[in-house]
Motif scaffolding. Structure first.
Motif, PDB file in Angstrom:
ATOM      1  N   PHE A 169       0.814  -1.219   0.000  1.00 18.54           N
ATOM      2  CA  PHE A 169       0.000   0.000   0.000  1.00 18.54           C
ATOM      3  C   PHE A 169       0.846   1.269   0.000  1.00 18.54           C
ATOM      4  N   PRO A 170       1.879   1.388   0.861  1.00 20.90           N
ATOM      5  CA  PRO A 170       2.746   2.566   0.714  1.00 20.90           C
ATOM      6  C   PRO A 170       3.429   2.622  -0.651  1.00 20.90           C
ATOM      7  N   ALA A 171       3.796   1.460  -1.199  1.00 24.62           N
ATOM      8  CA  ALA A 171       4.436   1.458  -2.508  1.00 24.62           C
ATOM      9  C   ALA A 171       3.531   2.040  -3.579  1.00 24.62           C
ATOM     10  N   PHE A 172       2.226   1.995  -3.351  1.00 28.56           N
ATOM     11  CA  PHE A 172       1.256   2.548  -4.299  1.00 28.56           C
ATOM     12  C   PHE A 172       0.881   3.980  -3.957  1.00 28.56           C
ATOM     13  N   THR A 173       0.599   4.249  -2.679  1.00 26.57           N
ATOM     14  CA  THR A 173       0.092   5.571  -2.305  1.00 26.57           C
ATOM     15  C   THR A 173       1.171   6.652  -2.322  1.00 26.57           C
ATOM     16  N   ILE A 174       2.431   6.292  -2.135  1.00 26.86           N
ATOM     17  CA  ILE A 174       3.491   7.299  -2.208  1.00 26.86           C
ATOM     18  C   ILE A 174       3.516   7.934  -3.595  1.00 26.86           C
ATOM     19  N   GLY A 175       3.514   7.092  -4.609  1.00 27.29           N
ATOM     20  CA  GLY A 175       3.502   7.616  -5.966  1.00 27.29           C
ATOM     21  C   GLY A 175       2.165   8.198  -6.361  1.00 27.29           C
ATOM     22  N   LEU A 176       1.067   7.594  -5.882  1.00 33.74           N
ATOM     23  CA  LEU A 176      -0.257   8.050  -6.272  1.00 33.74           C
ATOM     24  C   LEU A 176      -0.558   9.441  -5.726  1.00 33.74           C
ATOM     25  N   SER A 177      -0.088   9.754  -4.525  1.00 29.11           N
ATOM     26  CA  SER A 177      -0.325  11.093  -3.979  1.00 29.11           C
ATOM     27  C   SER A 177       0.384  12.159  -4.807  1.00 29.11           C
ATOM     28  N   SER A 178       1.586  11.869  -5.278  1.00 26.11           N
ATOM     29  CA  SER A 178       2.282  12.821  -6.143  1.00 26.11           C
ATOM     30  C   SER A 178       1.601  12.927  -7.506  1.00 26.11           C
ATOM     31  N   TRP A 179       1.067  11.819  -7.990  1.00 26.08           N
ATOM     32  CA  TRP A 179       0.309  11.837  -9.238  1.00 26.08           C
ATOM     33  C   TRP A 179      -0.919  12.726  -9.108  1.00 26.08           C
ATOM     34  N   LEU A 180      -1.597  12.661  -7.965  1.00 19.06           N
ATOM     35  CA  LEU A 180      -2.759  13.513  -7.721  1.00 19.06           C
ATOM     36  C   LEU A 180      -2.359  14.987  -7.693  1.00 19.06           C
ATOM     37  N   ALA A 181      -1.228  15.288  -7.078  1.00 20.32           N
ATOM     38  CA  ALA A 181      -0.763  16.674  -7.060  1.00 20.32           C
ATOM     39  C   ALA A 181      -0.486  17.170  -8.476  1.00 20.32           C
ATOM     40  N   PHE A 182       0.072  16.313  -9.309  1.00 21.56           N
ATOM     41  CA  PHE A 182       0.326  16.691 -10.696  1.00 21.56           C
ATOM     42  C   PHE A 182      -0.986  16.936 -11.438  1.00 21.56           C
ATOM     43  N   LEU A 183      -1.964  16.056 -11.254  1.00 22.74           N
ATOM     44  CA  LEU A 183      -3.247  16.212 -11.944  1.00 22.74           C
ATOM     45  C   LEU A 183      -3.943  17.508 -11.541  1.00 22.74           C
ATOM     46  N   GLU A 184      -3.937  17.802 -10.252  1.00 24.87           N
ATOM     47  CA  GLU A 184      -4.614  19.030  -9.822  1.00 24.87           C
ATOM     48  C   GLU A 184      -3.852  20.254 -10.311  1.00 24.87           C
ATOM     49  N   TRP A 185      -2.539  20.202 -10.338  1.00 20.42           N
ATOM     50  CA  TRP A 185      -1.754  21.318 -10.879  1.00 20.42           C
ATOM     51  C   TRP A 185      -2.095  21.560 -12.351  1.00 20.42           C
ATOM     52  N   ARG A 186      -2.218  20.475 -13.118  1.00 18.86           N
ATOM     53  CA  ARG A 186      -2.574  20.630 -14.525  1.00 18.86           C
ATOM     54  C   ARG A 186      -3.978  21.225 -14.681  1.00 18.86           C
ATOM     55  N   TRP A 187      -4.901  20.823 -13.817  1.00 20.76           N
ATOM     56  CA  TRP A 187      -6.256  21.375 -13.869  1.00 20.76           C
ATOM     57  C   TRP A 187      -6.233  22.871 -13.572  1.00 20.76           C
ATOM     58  N   LEU A 188      -5.486  23.276 -12.580  1.00 18.78           N
ATOM     59  CA  LEU A 188      -5.432  24.688 -12.228  1.00 18.78           C
ATOM     60  C   LEU A 188      -4.752  25.517 -13.318  1.00 18.78           C
ATOM     61  N   ARG A 189      -3.771  24.932 -13.992  1.00 22.16           N
ATOM     62  CA  ARG A 189      -3.061  25.666 -15.032  1.00 22.16           C
ATOM     63  C   ARG A 189      -3.867  25.768 -16.318  1.00 22.16           C
ATOM     64  N   THR A 190      -4.560  24.686 -16.709  1.00 23.90           N
ATOM     65  CA  THR A 190      -5.194  24.636 -18.035  1.00 23.90           C
ATOM     66  C   THR A 190      -6.710  24.772 -18.001  1.00 23.90           C
ATOM     67  N   ARG A 191      -7.324  24.456 -16.849  1.00 23.80           N
ATOM     68  CA  ARG A 191      -8.783  24.411 -16.734  1.00 23.80           C
ATOM     69  C   ARG A 191      -9.389  23.392 -17.713  1.00 23.80           C
TER      70      ARG A 191
END
Length: 473
Positions: A21-43
């Motif tokens: 589970f940590p092996a998945f959620t460590i990367g997944l949390s950063s992936w979520l941060a990237f997705l939200e950053w892209r949403w805020l930048r591009t709408r």
């Protein structure tokens, strides 16, 4: 079966479940941060829809990781009381620092991340996502520091048989810690990368969520092209460090039993059946000198063989030998798939090649297998020591009967099968359902309480198939 072996099996079983589970959620949390950053930048609404899709999967995975981690902590007191007593002055504070830094940080922002959409300012919600991602990395820092100290103890002093910190800097940054931290963090990111890529390939093969799948697959290929070579480099540096501080573990990894002829170097054993009784390999297939080049970066370098230490100070060779080859084999397969995918992307048929998409689907769980194999190499290769060179595993176990351990082990197996089987099944159900179109309430602007419909390709200017159109209606 004696209590020592049962306790080792139980701890191995519990930590094997937990590390997934940590092996998945460590990367997944950063992936979520990237997705939200892209949403805020591009709408671009697709980034937002992907964020909510993976957020639900993260929430379930994070919860199961916390539950399995709590159970693992209890075992130090129930099954390994001597280790907890003698190393408690060092391990206790390190694990407490994780709670005070990582857990408190995650607890402070996780609720905002999960339930704060449209309820807090967008920048605050993005900050919460980033803080959760940072929290998972801080947790990795402290856990790896504590575990690495067991492998390469430093900065301690013995007082009445108990380990006390003499230098916290040396305790925390013990000799193997930087290499193991980098290796584990990269492994977590790569595990998540191949899950995302495998899910994207599955959608493309089914002809659903195509635009979302294309973005996920291309990002996975780009990220893997960066991290997989870095992981190979980190693994090489970690191996050099292990050869210096735990040479017997490296000898078990390589199936190296005896010194060879002077100047002959160490062969790379591709396949063998290690025979601990005869102290040799059966059916060995080896490449001369290549082991020296990899392990010492010289053509005729030598490593300490297994027979350099008494038999009772050697780890079980076979599981370490085979697990290491599984881990390396998966890493090489990841690298090959990444290179081929980059070439296909350049040629313009990355998302149209059936065999390449099938390869990504097949490799989706490969990161989990590699992480487990790596942990088996690390922990089994440390035996017979609980604290390398200082405290044997047989002397660290609690004075409890084998029946009590057997009952608790059976309880764990049944409980985990039910709880984590249900959680894993729910995650697979969400993946099969796929991303949903986020539709905020027209009056309040809130979307958390509004049902979301399946995301069709038509939502992003594409023609969807009949099944997806019907589901969308």
């Amino acid at each position: 079966m004696e209590a020592l072996l049962l306790s080792r099996i139980q701890f191995g079983f519990v930590i094997s479940f937990h590390v997934l589970f940590p092996a998945f959620t460590i990367g997944l949390s950063s992936w979520l941060a990237f997705l939200e950053w892209r949403w805020l930048r591009t709408r671009d609404t697709l980034w937002r829809d992907l964020y909510f899709f993976w957020l639900k999967i993260f929430a379930v995975s994070f919860g199961m990781g916390v539950v399995s981690g709590i159970v693992m902590s209890f075992q130090f007191g129930t099954n390994w009381a001597v280790l907890a007593e003698r190393a408690g002055p060092i391990l206790g504070p390190l694990l407490s620092y994780e709670v005070l830094t990582a857990f408190f940080l995650e607890a402070s922002f996780l609720g905002v991340m999960l339930f704060g959409w449209r309820k807090v300012p967008e920048k605050l919600h993005f900050l919460s996502t980033c803080m959760v991602a940072v929290g998972t990395l801080i947790s990795t820092f402290w856990i790896l520091s504590a575990n690495s100290w067991l492998h390469t103890p430093a900065g301690y002093e013995l007082v009445d048989g108990m380990f006390h910190p003499a230098s916290w800097r040396e305790v925390i940054f013990n000799p193997s810690f930087p290499y193991r931290l980098a290796h584990m963090a990269l492994a977590a990111f790569i595990t998540t990368c191949f899950v995302i890529g495998g899910v994207a390939a599955w959608y493309l093969r089914r002809g659903v969520h195509e635009e979302a799948a294309r973005r996920m697959l291309r990002l996975s290929v780009a990220f893997a092209a960066i991290t997989v070579p870095l992981q190979i480099l980190a693994g090489d540096l970690h191996g050099l460090n292990t050869r210096e501080h735990q040479p017997t573990k490296v000898a078990a990894m390589e199936g190296h039993w005896h010194h060879g002829e002077p100047g002959a170097g160490v062969p790379l054993v591709v396949f063998a059946v290690p025979d601990a009784t005869a102290e040799r390999n059966r059916y060995e297939v080896a490449i001369p000198r290549l082991g020296s080049l990899i392990l010492t970066h010289s053509w005729d370098g030598e490593i300490e063989p297994l027979t350099a230490v008494p038999a009772d100070e050697r780890p079980p060779v076979a599981p370490v030998f085979y697990a290491f080859r599984i881990m390396v084999g998966i890493g090489m397969s990841m690298l090959a798939l990444t290179w081929v995918s980059l070439w296909a992307w350049r040629r313009g048929w990355l998302d149209r090649s059936r065999w390449l998409l099938d390869a990504w689907r097949l490799m989706a769980p490969s990161g989990f297998v590699a992480v487990l194999a790596g942990w088996f190499v690390v922990e089994i290769g440390r035996q017979p020591w609980a604290i390398q060179g200082l405290l044997r595993t047989r002397d660290a176990v609690s004075e409890i009967g084998p029946l009590a351990v057997a009952v608790s082990l059976g309880t764990f197996v049944v409980t985990y099968a039910v709880v984590f089987g249900a959680g894993g099944g729910y995650i697979l159900k969400m993946i099969r359902k796929g991303p949903q179109r986020f539709e905020p309430d027209p009056d309040t602007g809130e979307g958390d309480r509004t049902p979301m419909r399946p995301l069709s390709a038509a939502d992003h200017g594409e023609t969807d198939d009949a099944e997806a159109q019907e589901a969308s209606l």
